[in-house]
Design an enzyme around this catalytic site. Structure first.
Site, PDB file in Angstrom:
ATOM      1  N   HIS A 157       0.833  -1.205   0.000  1.00  0.00           N
ATOM      2  CA  HIS A 157       0.000   0.000   0.000  1.00  0.00           C
ATOM      3  C   HIS A 157       0.867   1.255   0.000  1.00  0.00           C
ATOM      4  CE1 HIS A 157       0.763   0.954   4.288  1.00  0.00           C
ATOM      5  NE2 HIS A 157       0.625  -0.350   4.530  1.00  0.00           N
ATOM      6  N   CYS A 182       3.028  -4.672   6.930  1.00  0.00           N
ATOM      7  CA  CYS A 182       2.717  -4.457   5.514  1.00  0.00           C
ATOM      8  C   CYS A 182       3.902  -3.845   4.777  1.00  0.00           C
ATOM      9  CB  CYS A 182       1.500  -3.549   5.369  1.00  0.00           C
ATOM     10  SG  CYS A 182      -0.064  -4.341   5.780  1.00  0.00           S
TER      11      CYS A 182
END
Length: 549
Positions: free
Chosen positions: A443, A462
């Site tokens: 992301h 992440c």
């Protein structure tokens, strides 16, 4: 466990080849490996008439010496063919289809970096149109010998084995499977394996000198330690020893320092501080262990990723997108910090979201966000975070001002927190999703300043991208429904927009602390998560006492 860098190993690496056995193919081929089309013939060596027992061929005068001159091991061939006398690669008509497959696999391995088989490949190529039994016998033995050398080069760094034992793994009923096991076809693997053997040779020659500790060194300084720095970098990074003032930190030495820093994941400022000195003083035996363990991990994975995939190297905090076998996108990333590590996994990116919501994981809500809310009751509203009564989809939104954030319920964080799309969103403008049990994904971010740092371990697991919109355009470039204009329009709308990829992309999150880059340069990274140390403690690299046996 440390490697014992023996004279036997050095002998294996530096075996000389008589002039008649040297390949005379295309000089541009890596490692001297000739292309199949350009290989030239070597003088034939007398061999007996093939009688079905290939081991007897090794009793012919001159043949064992001929094979040894090609860098092959007649003893392992003798053991192998005594146990199974039937040929694997040739028949009465010459080279068989699986013989051609082996020769092609060997050539690709040599081209990618496999050592010590180029001369055998050249000789085998000279015999592919053999029309006599002695030549076919020699072709059979040369191919099997080259396979033994290549298989040994691939696994000996981390497995205690012999060439005879490796040849015994050949299953005549499943040659394709045997070749897949014995001959990795990944060019990156062979580049690293070739690098291992070069470093072993370097270790046998004495390795590199240590760098004395002391105050930092930088351009223009004169210091006795600069001479030691020069000697250290002359071994691996092209520093020049023969200069008028060896203790002067001159511009050329600055370039060598910066090159060393880049390939070790350090800030390439040309200043030699304590981190650079520590990296300079890692012993070559330790580097060999690191290379061997990275080879073992790749070998055990054993999967060809194909020609289209995304790979994130967690240890380097980088991402690469390969399409059609070519690198089409590469970037720095931010990955998990040491207490919230990014996992290793294989999955498939099957969708992305423009203007994503961020549903805050409970642990992050409790540890990271609750203290901010306790300190500033307006924090959630200022950052677009909504609160819901539970994790049920039907849960009602709650006004944060009605909650006592110091209560037991609040501290347990049984609420669901969701951040709306927008400039404050922690996921940035795009996220890329792939099924996995860890709830991690690629992301964007609202902290773009972190990507210039040498060590980028700041996320909660992440993988953050610095230019996610740019990457989304690359991923969607072959989808006629998603022009750049439409991407821009959707982003400007601020509306959460999921997109299912017409062509899902395999994604691999790996942890590699040693590899060869596109320029053929060794790259090393610190074992930030300690995964290599744990793995090597459970299965330490073997001692190579008699390489080539």
């Amino acid at each position: 466990m440390s490697f014992r860098l023996s004279l036997m190993a050095l002998a294996f690496l530096s075996l000389t080849v008589p002039a008649w056995a040297e390949p005379t193919g295309d000089g541009n081929q890596p490692n001297g490996a000739p292309s199949p089309a350009n290989a030239t013939a070597a003088p034939a060596v007398p061999a007996p008439t093939f009688s079905g027992d290939l081991a007897h061929a090794l009793e012919a005068p001159g043949l064992p010496q001929s094979l040894a001159a090609l860098g092959l091991d007649p003893a392992s061939l003798n053991d192998f063919y005594k146990a199974r006398p039937e040929p694997l690669w040739v028949d009465d008509q010459g080279l068989t289809a699986r013989g051609h497959a082996l020769l092609d696999a060997l050539w690709h391995a040599a081209t990618a970096g496999c050592p010590n088989i180029a001369n055998a490949i050249a000789h085998a190529q000279s015999l592919t149109k053999a029309d006599t039994t002695p030549e076919r016998v020699e072709l059979e033995l040369t191919l099997t010998g080259a396979l033994a050398e290549a298989a040994f080069a691939a696994v000996a760094p981390f497995e205690a084995t012999t060439k005879t034992e490796l040849l015994d793994r050949i299953d005549a009923a499943d040659i394709a499977g045997s070749l897949a096991e014995l001959l990795p076809q990944n060019a990156d693997y062979w580049a690293l394996a070739g690098g291992f053997w070069k470093y072993l040779e370097l270790a046998n020659a004495g390795g590199w000198p240590t760098m004395p500790t002391g105050p930092k060194l930088e351009a223009g300084m004169k210091d006795p330690r600069v001479k030691a720095l020069r000697a250290r970098l002359a071994v691996t990074d092209g520093a020049v020893l023969d200069v008028p003032e060896p203790d002067l930190f001159d511009p050329q030495l600055v370039e060598a320092v910066e090159a060393f820093q880049r390939r070790h994941g350090l800030g390439d400022d040309g200043v030699v501080g304590f981190k650079s000195v520590d990296a300079l003083n890692v012993p070559i035996a330790s580097r060999l262990q690191t290379i061997a363990y990275n080879l073992k991990k790749r070998h055990d994975a054993g999967t060809d990723w194909g020609n289209r995939y995304i790979v994130v190297n967690i240890a380097a905090a980088t991402m690469r997108f390969v399409d059609g076998g070519q690198k089409v996108y590469e970037t720095n990333t931010v990955v998990g910090r040491t207490d919230r590590q990014t996992p290793e996994l294989d999955s498939t990116v099957n969708r992305l979201e423009f203007n994503p919501y961020w549903t805050v994981p409970p642990k992050i809500a409790r540890i990271d966000l609750l203290p901010k809310m306790q300190k500033d009751p307006g924090y959630f509203a200022a950052h677009g975070i909504k609160i819901y009564s539970s994790w049920e989809e039907s849960a009602e939104e709650i006004d944060p001002e009605t909650i006592d954030w110091n209560s037991a319920d609040a501290k347990a964080m049984r609420y669901r927190l969701r951040q709306e799309p927008g400039p404050e969103n922690a996921l940035g403008p795009v996220k890329f999703l792939f099924p996995n049990p860890y709830d991690v994904y690629l992301h964007g971010t609202n902290h773009p300043d972190l990507f210039v740092k040498p060590a980028r371990f700041f996320s909660s697991g992440c993988i953050r991208l610095p230019r996610p919109i740019e990457f989304a355009a690359v991923v969607l470039r072959d989808d006629p429904n998603w022009s750049q204009a439409r991407i821009d329009s959707v982003l400007q709308s601020g509306i959460n927009t999921p997109v299912r990829l017409a062509q899902p992309i395999p994604v691999h999150l790996v942890y590699r602390t040693a590899w060869i880059d596109d320029a053929g340069t060794f790259e090393f990274r610190e074992d930030v998560y300690g995964r290599d140390r744990k793995g090597m403690a459970k299965s330490p690299p073997v001692t190579i006492a008699q390489a080539g046996k």
